[in-house]
Write an enzyme that holds these catalytic residues in place. Structure first.
Site, PDB file in Angstrom:
ATOM      1  N   SER A   1       0.822  -1.203   0.000  1.00 39.00           N
ATOM      2  CA  SER A   1       0.000   0.000   0.000  1.00 39.00           C
ATOM      3  C   SER A   1       0.859   1.256   0.000  1.00 39.00           C
ATOM      4  O   SER A   1       0.332   2.348  -0.098  1.00 39.00           O
ATOM      5  CB  SER A   1      -0.940   0.000   1.198  1.00 39.00           C
ATOM      6  OG  SER A   1      -0.243  -0.302   2.370  1.00 39.00           O
TER       7      SER A   1
ATOM      8  N   HIS B   1      -2.500  -3.100  -6.292  1.00 40.18           N
ATOM      9  CA  HIS B   1      -2.994  -2.759  -4.955  1.00 40.18           C
ATOM     10  C   HIS B   1      -4.518  -2.827  -4.846  1.00 40.18           C
ATOM     11  O   HIS B   1      -5.240  -1.992  -5.390  1.00 40.18           O
ATOM     12  CB  HIS B   1      -2.504  -1.350  -4.581  1.00 40.18           C
ATOM     13  CG  HIS B   1      -2.891  -0.939  -3.198  1.00 40.18           C
ATOM     14  ND1 HIS B   1      -3.253   0.334  -2.865  1.00 40.18           N
ATOM     15  CD2 HIS B   1      -2.982  -1.662  -2.044  1.00 40.18           C
ATOM     16  CE1 HIS B   1      -3.549   0.382  -1.578  1.00 40.18           C
ATOM     17  NE2 HIS B   1      -3.389  -0.812  -1.060  1.00 40.18           N
TER      18      HIS B   1
ATOM     19  N   GLU C   1      -5.552  -0.283  -7.678  1.00 40.70           N
ATOM     20  CA  GLU C   1      -4.537   0.674  -8.132  1.00 40.70           C
ATOM     21  C   GLU C   1      -3.430  -0.119  -8.812  1.00 40.70           C
ATOM     22  O   GLU C   1      -2.913  -1.080  -8.223  1.00 40.70           O
ATOM     23  CB  GLU C   1      -3.917   1.421  -6.945  1.00 40.70           C
ATOM     24  CG  GLU C   1      -4.668   2.635  -6.488  1.00 40.70           C
ATOM     25  CD  GLU C   1      -3.972   3.324  -5.313  1.00 40.70           C
ATOM     26  OE1 GLU C   1      -3.682   4.512  -5.428  1.00 40.70           O
ATOM     27  OE2 GLU C   1      -3.732   2.680  -4.275  1.00 40.70           O
TER      28      GLU C   1
ATOM     29  N   ASN D   1      -4.241   5.947  -0.592  1.00 45.79           N
ATOM     30  CA  ASN D   1      -3.729   6.168   0.761  1.00 45.79           C
ATOM     31  C   ASN D   1      -3.112   7.545   0.958  1.00 45.79           C
ATOM     32  O   ASN D   1      -3.059   8.053   2.075  1.00 45.79           O
ATOM     33  CB  ASN D   1      -2.712   5.078   1.128  1.00 45.79           C
ATOM     34  CG  ASN D   1      -3.414   3.774   1.444  1.00 45.79           C
ATOM     35  OD1 ASN D   1      -4.499   3.793   2.019  1.00 45.79           O
ATOM     36  ND2 ASN D   1      -2.820   2.668   1.059  1.00 45.79           N
TER      37      ASN D   1
HETATM   38  N1  CAA Z   1     -16.682 -10.612   1.064  1.00 45.02           N
HETATM   39  C1  CAA Z   1     -17.748 -10.591   0.257  1.00 45.02           C
HETATM   40  N2  CAA Z   1     -18.760  -9.716   0.390  1.00 45.02           N
HETATM   41  C2  CAA Z   1     -18.705  -8.844   1.418  1.00 45.02           C
HETATM   42  C3  CAA Z   1     -17.622  -8.815   2.323  1.00 45.02           C
HETATM   43  C4  CAA Z   1     -16.574  -9.727   2.113  1.00 45.02           C
HETATM   44  N3  CAA Z   1     -15.496  -9.745   2.893  1.00 45.02           N
HETATM   45  N4  CAA Z   1     -17.848  -7.827   3.216  1.00 45.02           N
HETATM   46  C5  CAA Z   1     -19.024  -7.263   2.899  1.00 45.02           C
HETATM   47  N5  CAA Z   1     -19.532  -7.869   1.807  1.00 45.02           N
HETATM   48  C6  CAA Z   1     -20.718  -7.480   1.060  1.00 45.02           C
HETATM   49  C7  CAA Z   1     -22.004  -7.849   1.733  1.00 45.02           C
HETATM   50  O1  CAA Z   1     -22.399  -9.142   1.400  1.00 45.02           O
HETATM   51  C8  CAA Z   1     -22.959  -6.802   1.198  1.00 45.02           C
HETATM   52  O2  CAA Z   1     -23.388  -7.178  -0.106  1.00 45.02           O
HETATM   53  P1  CAA Z   1     -24.774  -6.620  -0.742  1.00 45.02           P
HETATM   54  O3  CAA Z   1     -24.618  -5.143  -0.860  1.00 45.02           O
HETATM   55  O4  CAA Z   1     -24.842  -7.327  -2.037  1.00 45.02           O
HETATM   56  O5  CAA Z   1     -25.843  -7.005   0.194  1.00 45.02           O
HETATM   57  C9  CAA Z   1     -22.088  -5.577   1.048  1.00 45.02           C
HETATM   58  O6  CAA Z   1     -20.744  -6.057   0.985  1.00 45.02           O
HETATM   59  C10 CAA Z   1     -22.259  -4.660   2.209  1.00 45.02           C
HETATM   60  O7  CAA Z   1     -21.978  -5.381   3.401  1.00 45.02           O
HETATM   61  P2  CAA Z   1     -22.770  -5.242   4.757  1.00 45.02           P
HETATM   62  O8  CAA Z   1     -24.215  -4.949   4.508  1.00 45.02           O
HETATM   63  O9  CAA Z   1     -22.434  -6.411   5.629  1.00 45.02           O
HETATM   64  O10 CAA Z   1     -22.071  -4.053   5.481  1.00 45.02           O
HETATM   65  P3  CAA Z   1     -22.012  -2.544   5.109  1.00 45.02           P
HETATM   66  O11 CAA Z   1     -23.137  -2.101   4.281  1.00 45.02           O
HETATM   67  O12 CAA Z   1     -21.755  -1.906   6.412  1.00 45.02           O
HETATM   68  O13 CAA Z   1     -20.712  -2.434   4.194  1.00 45.02           O
HETATM   69  C11 CAA Z   1     -18.394  -2.208   3.792  1.00 45.02           C
HETATM   70  C12 CAA Z   1     -19.472  -2.917   4.590  1.00 45.02           C
HETATM   71  C13 CAA Z   1     -18.513  -2.607   2.321  1.00 45.02           C
HETATM   72  C14 CAA Z   1     -17.082  -2.676   4.355  1.00 45.02           C
HETATM   73  C15 CAA Z   1     -18.609  -0.646   3.923  1.00 45.02           C
HETATM   74  O14 CAA Z   1     -18.705  -0.297   5.267  1.00 45.02           O
HETATM   75  C16 CAA Z   1     -17.491   0.152   3.301  1.00 45.02           C
HETATM   76  O15 CAA Z   1     -17.442   0.353   2.094  1.00 45.02           O
HETATM   77  N6  CAA Z   1     -16.556   0.639   4.134  1.00 45.02           N
HETATM   78  C17 CAA Z   1     -15.391   1.400   3.668  1.00 45.02           C
HETATM   79  C18 CAA Z   1     -14.346   0.441   3.170  1.00 45.02           C
HETATM   80  C19 CAA Z   1     -13.138   1.159   2.673  1.00 45.02           C
HETATM   81  O16 CAA Z   1     -13.003   2.364   2.671  1.00 45.02           O
HETATM   82  N7  CAA Z   1     -12.161   0.361   2.248  1.00 45.02           N
HETATM   83  C20 CAA Z   1     -10.909   0.869   1.775  1.00 45.02           C
HETATM   84  C21 CAA Z   1      -9.938   0.830   2.894  1.00 45.02           C
HETATM   85  S1  CAA Z   1      -8.384   1.497   2.373  1.00 45.02           S
HETATM   86  C22 CAA Z   1      -7.594   0.213   1.704  1.00 45.02           C
HETATM   87  O17 CAA Z   1      -8.028  -0.906   1.667  1.00 45.02           O
HETATM   88  C23 CAA Z   1      -6.269   0.563   1.154  1.00 45.02           C
HETATM   89  C24 CAA Z   1      -5.112   0.332   2.037  1.00 45.02           C
HETATM   90  O18 CAA Z   1      -4.058   0.069   1.518  1.00 45.02           O
HETATM   91  C25 CAA Z   1      -5.171   0.499   3.510  1.00 45.02           C
END
Ligand code: CAA
Length: 296
Positions: free
Chosen positions: A124, A145, A157, A195
């Protein structure tokens, strides 16, 4: 395929943690044969378990069919021997975010790689150019990424090092398209795009907490309801891992030498306490009960 570009069929994934199991999941679902490796059998078993559960979740929400899920599961093989990945068409390293660890992995792998194998890292924030320069194939090396959770997030990315050639970029871009995801091309500067923007926001949220401007709850609520973010910044920091957030802030601070990137002392304090977020049961929230409870 023309030129030095070849069709990618097999994908080796190094590291079966949060990112590695997600990468194995989406690759297998897209039809690639996946070989997943880790240093611990427990980690491999846990990864397969997680992939199975996440595939089931997609089946239960009618995103994929049961036979798609079964076929994906059958395409994932595991091994404790890193060098078994050598003949893969594409390797994605998703091991611990420490340069010495990644470098040691590449050193062990290099003598076993096929001549055409494309070598990538899910890092990352570590310099792709520097990682590439220590391999025998900087032109076939790039950053790949994924975002967490990998099966849900649409973006990948793709980061070209100085030496990465166009055929390698295009081969990786095609893989991203086959996953049904979108590739953003980023230049190889500290923390790339996502990031570079996301971590200073999270760090600022920690400063907002540190300076007493708001509580954990009010800060997260503000950004969820006031800026339509799916998670508040502190909840997101716990989700990503506070050690990862701190490491990325340090990369920005060191790499860009600008005080605006200085990590918040409170973030450092949580990491020193071993309160790293969800993965350790405690961070800005305590996850050990039925519902997360703010720790400040
Ligand atoms: N595998 C498969 N499907 C998943 C899953 C997983 N691990 N986690 C969640 N889902 C799916 C669910 O099944 C659900 O699907 P539907 O919309 O089809 O019903 C959907 O994702 C939403 O899940 P939930 O209803 O359980 O939960 P939510 O609505 O609260 O969403 C989330 C969860 C998608 C994580 C949402 O909170 C979100 O987008 N959060 C922000 C995530 C983010 O910013 N990520 C980037 C982080 S930075 C990074 O990764 C880079 C780095 O280098 C640090």
């Amino acid at each position: 395929m023309e030129g030095s570009q070849m069709a990618i069929k097999t994908v080796g994934v190094v590291g079966a943690g949060q990112m590695g199991n997600g990468i194995a999941h989406v690759m297998a679902l897209a039809g690639y044969d996946v070989l997943l490796t880790d240093i611990s059998q427990d980690a491999l078993d846990a990864a397969l378990d997680t992939v199975r559960k996440n595939l089931e979740r997609q089946v239960s929400r009618d995103k994929i069919s049961q036979s798609d899920a079964d076929a994906a599961m059958a395409r994932i093989k595991t091994t404790l021997t890193l060098t078994d990945l050598g003949p893969s068409d594409l390797i994605i390293e998703a091991a611990t975010e420490r340069e010495t660890v990644k470098q040691a992995i590449f050193e062990d792998l290099l003598p076993h790689l096929g001549p055409e194998t494309i070598l990538t890292s899910n890092t990352s924030s570590i310099s792709i150019t520097r990682l590439a320069s220590r391999t025998d194939r900087p032109e076939k090396f790039m950053g790949f990424h994924f975002m967490n959770p990998v099966p849900v997030m649409q973006l990948v990315e793709l980061i070209r090092g100085i030496a990465t050639d166009q055929a390698t970029f295009e081969a990786c871009q095609e893989v991203v398209e086959n996953l049904g995801k979108t590739a953003a091309s980023a230049e190889d500067f500290p923390a790339f795009i996502v990031n570079r923007i996301l971590m200073p926001m999270i760090n600022e949220a920690v400063y907002t907490l540190y300076e007493g401007v708001g509580s954990v709850k009010s800060i997260d609520q503000s950004m969820k309801l006031g800026a339509n973010h799916p998670m508040g910044p502190l909840e997101l920091a716990d989700f990503i891992g506070l050690d990862t957030c701190l490491a990325i802030m340090n990369v920005l601070h060191d790499g860009l030498a600008d005080t605006k990137y200085r990590p918040c002392p409170l973030l450092t304090k949580y990491v020193e306490a071993g309160w790293l977020g969800r993965k350790t049961g405690r961070g800005f929230y305590d996850y050990r009960g039925d519902v997360p409870v703010p720790t400040r």
